[in-house]
Design a protein around this motif. Structure first.
Motif, PDB file in Angstrom:
ATOM      1  N   TRP A  53       7.328  62.372 -32.016  1.00 59.14           N
ATOM      2  CA  TRP A  53       6.277  63.276 -32.497  1.00 59.14           C
ATOM      3  C   TRP A  53       6.008  64.362 -31.467  1.00 59.14           C
ATOM      4  CZ3 TRP A  53       0.890  63.011 -30.727  1.00 59.14           C
ATOM      5  CH2 TRP A  53      -0.007  63.777 -31.490  1.00 59.14           C
ATOM      6  N   VAL A  54       5.878  65.592 -31.948  1.00 59.43           N
ATOM      7  CA  VAL A  54       5.606  66.734 -31.083  1.00 59.43           C
ATOM      8  C   VAL A  54       4.209  67.246 -31.405  1.00 59.43           C
ATOM      9  CG1 VAL A  54       6.284  69.093 -30.480  1.00 59.43           C
ATOM     10  CG2 VAL A  54       8.037  67.367 -30.984  1.00 59.43           C
ATOM     11  N   THR A  55       3.400  67.418 -30.371  1.00 56.60           N
ATOM     12  CA  THR A  55       2.043  67.916 -30.543  1.00 56.60           C
ATOM     13  C   THR A  55       1.870  69.196 -29.730  1.00 56.60           C
ATOM     14  OG1 THR A  55      -0.298  67.402 -30.281  1.00 56.60           O
ATOM     15  CG2 THR A  55       1.199  66.393 -28.706  1.00 56.60           C
ATOM     16  N   THR A  56       1.194  70.172 -30.331  1.00 56.68           N
ATOM     17  CA  THR A  56       0.920  71.439 -29.665  1.00 56.68           C
ATOM     18  C   THR A  56      -0.553  71.751 -29.850  1.00 56.68           C
ATOM     19  OG1 THR A  56       3.151  72.198 -30.182  1.00 56.68           O
ATOM     20  CG2 THR A  56       1.553  73.870 -29.545  1.00 56.68           C
ATOM     21  N   PRO A  57      -1.330  71.961 -28.781  1.00 53.61           N
ATOM     22  CA  PRO A  57      -0.886  71.928 -27.398  1.00 53.61           C
ATOM     23  C   PRO A  57      -0.564  70.504 -26.950  1.00 53.61           C
ATOM     24  CG  PRO A  57      -3.250  72.317 -27.495  1.00 53.61           C
ATOM     25  CD  PRO A  57      -2.756  72.298 -28.909  1.00 53.61           C
ATOM     26  N   LEU A  58       0.242  70.441 -25.937  1.00 54.88           N
ATOM     27  CA  LEU A  58       0.712  69.171 -25.403  1.00 54.88           C
ATOM     28  C   LEU A  58      -0.439  68.410 -24.756  1.00 54.88           C
ATOM     29  CD1 LEU A  58       3.274  67.487 -24.881  1.00 54.88           C
ATOM     30  CD2 LEU A  58       3.519  68.710 -22.730  1.00 54.88           C
ATOM     31  N   GLY A  59      -0.561  67.124 -25.085  1.00 53.96           N
ATOM     32  CA  GLY A  59      -1.598  66.289 -24.494  1.00 53.96           C
ATOM     33  C   GLY A  59      -1.273  65.948 -23.049  1.00 53.96           C
ATOM     34  N   GLN A  60      -2.258  65.445 -22.329  1.00 53.90           N
ATOM     35  CA  GLN A  60      -2.062  65.103 -20.918  1.00 53.90           C
ATOM     36  C   GLN A  60      -0.985  64.054 -20.726  1.00 53.90           C
ATOM     37  OE1 GLN A  60      -5.937  64.013 -19.425  1.00 53.90           O
ATOM     38  NE2 GLN A  60      -6.195  66.032 -18.520  1.00 53.90           N
ATOM     39  N   ALA A  76       5.133  59.135 -29.755  1.00 50.76           N
ATOM     40  CA  ALA A  76       4.211  58.085 -30.196  1.00 50.76           C
ATOM     41  C   ALA A  76       3.661  57.277 -29.027  1.00 50.76           C
ATOM     42  CB  ALA A  76       4.906  57.167 -31.201  1.00 50.76           C
ATOM     43  N   GLU A  77       4.484  56.991 -28.052  1.00 51.29           N
ATOM     44  CA  GLU A  77       4.034  56.191 -26.905  1.00 51.29           C
ATOM     45  C   GLU A  77       2.975  56.929 -26.088  1.00 51.29           C
ATOM     46  OE1 GLU A  77       6.266  54.058 -23.265  1.00 51.29           O
ATOM     47  OE2 GLU A  77       7.235  53.862 -25.232  1.00 51.29           O
ATOM     48  N   ALA A  78       3.212  58.223 -25.851  1.00 52.04           N
ATOM     49  CA  ALA A  78       2.237  59.025 -25.109  1.00 52.04           C
ATOM     50  C   ALA A  78       0.944  59.183 -25.903  1.00 52.04           C
ATOM     51  CB  ALA A  78       2.831  60.385 -24.770  1.00 52.04           C
ATOM     52  N   PHE A  79       1.061  59.318 -27.233  1.00 57.50           N
ATOM     53  CA  PHE A  79      -0.124  59.449 -28.074  1.00 57.50           C
ATOM     54  C   PHE A  79      -0.966  58.176 -28.002  1.00 57.50           C
ATOM     55  CE2 PHE A  79      -1.968  59.827 -32.555  1.00 57.50           C
ATOM     56  CZ  PHE A  79      -3.004  60.645 -32.140  1.00 57.50           C
ATOM     57  N   PHE A  80      -0.327  57.031 -27.980  1.00 56.39           N
ATOM     58  CA  PHE A  80      -1.049  55.764 -27.833  1.00 56.39           C
ATOM     59  C   PHE A  80      -1.850  55.761 -26.530  1.00 56.39           C
ATOM     60  CE2 PHE A  80      -1.072  51.365 -26.164  1.00 56.39           C
ATOM     61  CZ  PHE A  80      -1.939  50.806 -27.091  1.00 56.39           C
ATOM     62  N   GLN A  81      -1.249  56.216 -25.436  1.00 55.18           N
ATOM     63  CA  GLN A  81      -1.953  56.279 -24.151  1.00 55.18           C
ATOM     64  C   GLN A  81      -3.151  57.226 -24.230  1.00 55.18           C
ATOM     65  OE1 GLN A  81       0.960  57.292 -21.172  1.00 55.18           O
ATOM     66  NE2 GLN A  81       2.241  55.550 -21.693  1.00 55.18           N
ATOM     67  N   PHE A 130     -22.029  64.455 -29.678  1.00 57.54           N
ATOM     68  CA  PHE A 130     -21.519  65.759 -30.081  1.00 57.54           C
ATOM     69  C   PHE A 130     -20.969  65.678 -31.501  1.00 57.54           C
ATOM     70  CE2 PHE A 130     -17.844  63.643 -28.164  1.00 57.54           C
ATOM     71  CZ  PHE A 130     -16.874  63.832 -29.144  1.00 57.54           C
ATOM     72  N   GLU A 131     -20.871  66.852 -32.114  1.00 57.70           N
ATOM     73  CA  GLU A 131     -20.212  67.011 -33.397  1.00 57.70           C
ATOM     74  C   GLU A 131     -19.423  68.315 -33.330  1.00 57.70           C
ATOM     75  OE1 GLU A 131     -21.543  68.331 -37.790  1.00 57.70           O
ATOM     76  OE2 GLU A 131     -22.380  66.408 -37.145  1.00 57.70           O
ATOM     77  N   ILE A 132     -18.114  68.224 -33.501  1.00 56.96           N
ATOM     78  CA  ILE A 132     -17.265  69.408 -33.410  1.00 56.96           C
ATOM     79  C   ILE A 132     -16.356  69.495 -34.634  1.00 56.96           C
ATOM     80  CG2 ILE A 132     -17.273  69.441 -30.892  1.00 56.96           C
ATOM     81  CD1 ILE A 132     -14.365  68.264 -31.051  1.00 56.96           C
ATOM     82  N   MET A 133     -15.741  70.655 -34.786  1.00 58.06           N
ATOM     83  CA  MET A 133     -14.767  70.876 -35.839  1.00 58.06           C
ATOM     84  C   MET A 133     -13.380  70.961 -35.223  1.00 58.06           C
ATOM     85  SD  MET A 133     -14.420  73.973 -38.634  1.00 58.06           S
ATOM     86  CE  MET A 133     -13.922  75.213 -37.443  1.00 58.06           C
ATOM     87  N   SER A 134     -12.391  70.524 -35.988  1.00 59.38           N
ATOM     88  CA  SER A 134     -11.001  70.708 -35.568  1.00 59.38           C
ATOM     89  C   SER A 134     -10.184  71.167 -36.759  1.00 59.38           C
ATOM     90  CB  SER A 134     -10.419  69.419 -34.980  1.00 59.38           C
ATOM     91  OG  SER A 134     -10.232  68.450 -35.984  1.00 59.38           O
ATOM     92  N   ILE A 135      -9.097  71.845 -36.458  1.00 56.29           N
ATOM     93  CA  ILE A 135      -8.132  72.278 -37.460  1.00 56.29           C
ATOM     94  C   ILE A 135      -6.770  71.773 -37.001  1.00 56.29           C
ATOM     95  CG2 ILE A 135      -7.004  74.233 -38.598  1.00 56.29           C
ATOM     96  CD1 ILE A 135      -9.933  74.136 -39.321  1.00 56.29           C
ATOM     97  N   ASP A 136      -6.077  71.074 -37.891  1.00 58.97           N
ATOM     98  CA  ASP A 136      -4.752  70.534 -37.588  1.00 58.97           C
ATOM     99  C   ASP A 136      -3.767  70.944 -38.674  1.00 58.97           C
ATOM    100  OD1 ASP A 136      -5.738  68.907 -35.376  1.00 58.97           O
ATOM    101  OD2 ASP A 136      -6.584  67.597 -36.911  1.00 58.97           O
ATOM    102  N   ILE A 137      -2.543  71.132 -38.280  1.00 58.63           N
ATOM    103  CA  ILE A 137      -1.444  71.325 -39.218  1.00 58.63           C
ATOM    104  C   ILE A 137      -0.410  70.261 -38.884  1.00 58.63           C
ATOM    105  CG2 ILE A 137       0.345  72.859 -40.111  1.00 58.63           C
ATOM    106  CD1 ILE A 137      -1.366  75.216 -39.007  1.00 58.63           C
ATOM    107  N   HIS A 138      -0.157  69.377 -39.839  1.00 57.44           N
ATOM    108  CA  HIS A 138       0.803  68.280 -39.652  1.00 57.44           C
ATOM    109  C   HIS A 138       2.019  68.501 -40.547  1.00 57.44           C
ATOM    110  CE1 HIS A 138      -2.312  65.950 -37.597  1.00 57.44           C
ATOM    111  NE2 HIS A 138      -3.107  66.144 -38.634  1.00 57.44           N
ATOM    112  N   GLY A 195       7.931  59.704 -44.147  1.00 59.01           N
ATOM    113  CA  GLY A 195       6.757  58.845 -44.104  1.00 59.01           C
ATOM    114  C   GLY A 195       5.997  58.818 -42.798  1.00 59.01           C
ATOM    115  N   ARG A 196       6.308  59.738 -41.868  1.00 58.73           N
ATOM    116  CA  ARG A 196       5.591  59.801 -40.585  1.00 58.73           C
ATOM    117  C   ARG A 196       5.338  61.258 -40.206  1.00 58.73           C
ATOM    118  NH1 ARG A 196       8.989  55.378 -39.427  1.00 58.73           N
ATOM    119  NH2 ARG A 196       7.799  53.492 -39.074  1.00 58.73           N
ATOM    120  N   ILE A 197       4.282  61.463 -39.454  1.00 58.41           N
ATOM    121  CA  ILE A 197       3.995  62.802 -38.941  1.00 58.41           C
ATOM    122  C   ILE A 197       4.974  63.075 -37.804  1.00 58.41           C
ATOM    123  CG2 ILE A 197       2.279  64.276 -37.824  1.00 58.41           C
ATOM    124  CD1 ILE A 197       0.123  62.572 -39.246  1.00 58.41           C
TER     125      ILE A 197
END
Length: 156
Positions: free
Chosen positions: A54-61, A66-71, A122-130, A135-137
């Motif tokens: 899985w590729v996420t933009t912007p890149l998480g820390q 999937a393994e990094a996303f779990f962390q 807090f309460e914030i808004m987010s916008i995502d494009i997947h 069957g997986r993002i």
């Protein structure tokens, strides 16, 4: 006969980008099963929603995949134990899903420079494009209004 072949070729091309029946469910599970109360999430749950690469933009820390996303989720679970992420609107274009969502929570540890934790929520808004394939993002672009969270956590 040529127009029929052209229509068939266009249909075959579009079929590669059409969503499968369970794709919307996978996108919803991204929020309900992974982002909401992330301290309860297992690696197996993450693997069932996002692809291994899985590729996420912007890149998480923690990086991508999937393994990094779990962390990353485990870190959010410690920082915001009551985190809830709720889709407010989901739009679909083929195998792409645009999600406007709301995130709420109360940090339990120093978060976004607010130290010590204020006890405020807090309460914030987010916008995502997947983009969903098989069957997986496989790819996500996201923007969260974390500056609004800081303003709410530090408000007098």
């Amino acid at each position: 006969m040529a127009p029929k072949l052209t229509a068939l070729a266009i249909a075959a091309t579009l079929a590669g980008t059409l969503a499968n029946a369970g794709d919307l469910d996978v996108v919803k599970r991204f929020y309900s099963d992974l982002l909401t109360t992330p301290s309860d999430v297992t690696q197996e749950q993450v693997n069932s929603v996002v692809a291994a690469d899985w590729v996420t933009t912007p890149l998480g820390q923690a990086g991508t995949g999937a393994e990094a996303f779990f962390q990353t989720l485990q870190g959010f679970g410690v920082a915001i134990p009551d985190l809830v992420w709720e889709p407010q609107e989901i739009l679909q274009d083929g195998n792409r899903y645009i999600v406007r969502s709301k995130a709420t929570g109360t940090p339990a540890v120093p978060f976004l420079g607010v130290n010590p934790p204020s006890g405020k929520s807090f309460e914030i808004m987010s916008i995502d494009i997947h983009r969903v394939e098989d069957g997986r993002i496989v790819e996500s672009f996201h923007v969260e209004d974390w500056m609004r969270a800081v303003a709410q956590l530090t408000a007098e």
